[in-house]
Enzyme design. Structure first.
Site, mmCIF file in Angstrom:
data_model
loop_
_atom_site.group_PDB
_atom_site.id
_atom_site.type_symbol
_atom_site.label_atom_id
_atom_site.label_comp_id
_atom_site.label_asym_id
_atom_site.label_seq_id
_atom_site.Cartn_x
_atom_site.Cartn_y
_atom_site.Cartn_z
ATOM 1 N N LYS A 48 0.841 -1.209 0.000
ATOM 2 C CA LYS A 48 0.000 0.000 0.000
ATOM 3 C C LYS A 48 0.868 1.249 0.000
ATOM 4 C CE LYS A 48 -3.726 -2.581 1.956
ATOM 5 N NZ LYS A 48 -4.180 -3.306 3.118
ATOM 6 N N GLN A 92 -5.121 -2.454 9.262
ATOM 7 C CA GLN A 92 -4.809 -3.744 8.642
ATOM 8 C C GLN A 92 -5.355 -4.878 9.504
ATOM 9 O OE1 GLN A 92 -3.104 -4.068 5.558
ATOM 10 N NE2 GLN A 92 -3.849 -6.164 5.777
ATOM 11 N N ASP A 115 -11.653 1.755 3.176
ATOM 12 C CA ASP A 115 -11.878 0.314 2.984
ATOM 13 C C ASP A 115 -13.368 0.008 2.798
ATOM 14 O OD1 ASP A 115 -9.752 -1.431 2.775
ATOM 15 O OD2 ASP A 115 -9.365 -1.492 4.933
#
Ligand code: NAP
Length: 279
Positions: A48, A92, A115
């Protein structure tokens, strides 16, 4: 059979994101929080970081020790929620067992939830509103569109019903007028249902879930899974023999994975544009 090249399309998406970024007064900023030392999670976080650099974004990583408390996590999320230079916050997963992912994810400002895990954004997606789209399912939809595969009127079968992949995948296919069947671990006659699919999406996470005898001739097969075989090689749910029967297939690696990352960049750009009142 045509391979749906996620690597190539992801590059195209990221190039477009970079061009849009150049027009902004302030570059988009993404903060990633990683708790603990899970090596796979660290690889994802590094990926990322690279994507952000490719797109001209600012990024920062918060690598927290395994012993981080829920209070400390929530304080960090709160601080990032308030920062004007941060447009996206990503936690994460998986988190260590003592941290409640639901509480942590729900603490993220929905406007920075790139997300698309926050209930407010999931709800907006469910009713077909505009905003963030969940990265993996949105990546699959972008691949279908790129190759001119219109789900309208088709029977789409989704294997898996997780909140991250299966359920939102089904919703996005429904939004595009597919007739959708969702299968899970309790589904009976899985092979029979799969054989009816014009579009089959497998997001189970078990090698060999979809064999050649389970697919219809000419079907479109999307393999979302990222499994490791006994040699540690990355592979999907779908057997190699399926390639002989279908019209389109995603490779693993190089299919859905790169698209997920590209969609995260697109969501972060979208967030920055909203924060800068450009949309
Ligand atoms: P998950 O939360 O473990 O969900 C797996 C789903 O598969 C569950 O709904 C489960 O049913 C269902 N299932 C299990 N065995 C089954 C069977 N025999 N037949 C039909 N359904 C069955 O996993 P996830 O987070 O959705 O991820 C799925 C896979 O996608 C994993 O391999 C993951 O690594 C991969 N993934 C890839 C990307 C990417 O970017 N390519 C992104 C995210 C995830 P129940 O609900 O009944 O248990």
């Amino acid at each position: 059979m045509t391979l749906l090249d996620g690597k190539a399309l992801a590059l195209k998406v990221k190039t477009a994101v970079y061009k849009e970024t150049e027009t902004l007064a302030r570059r988009p900023g993404l903060a990633v929080i990683l708790v603990g030392e899970d090596p796979a999670s660290r690889v994802y976080v590094n990926g990322k970081k690279k994507d952000c650099a490719d797109c001209g974004f600012y990024s920062e990583e918060h690598m927290l020790p395994e012993a981080t408390t829920q209070r400390e996590m929530l304080d960090l999320v709160d601080e990032l929620n308030k920062r004007a230079d941060i447009d996206g916050i990503l936690v994460q997963l998986p988190l260590p067992g003592h941290l409640d992912p639901e509480v942590v994810l729900n603490a993220i400002d929905p406007r920075k939830d790139v997300d698309c895990f926050h209930p407010q954004n999931v709800g907006t997606m469910l009713i077909g509103g505009s905003g963030f789209l969940p990265c993996t399912p949105a990546g699959v939809m972008a691949l279908l569109e790129e190759y001119g595969i219109d789900p309208s009127g088709k029977h789409a079968v989704v294997l898996g019903r997780s909140n991250i992949v299966g359920k939102p995948m089904a919703m996005l296919l429904l939004e595009k007028n597919a007739t959708v069947t969702i299968c899970h671990s309790k589904t009976q006659n899985l092979a029979e249902i799969c054989r009816q699919a014009d579009i089959l999406v497998s997001a189970v996470g078990k090698i060999g879930t979809v064999s050649a005898d389970m697919v219809k001739d000419g079907a479109v097969v999307i393999d979302v899974a990222m499994n490791r075989d006994t040699n540690g090689k990355l592979c999907g749910d779908v057997d190699a023999g399926v390639a002989e029967k279908v019209s389109y297939l995603t490779p693993v690696p190089g299919g859905v994975g790169p698209m997920t990352r590209a969609m995260l960049m697109r969501n972060t750009l979208h967030s920055a544009q909203c924060h800068q009142n450009l949309q």
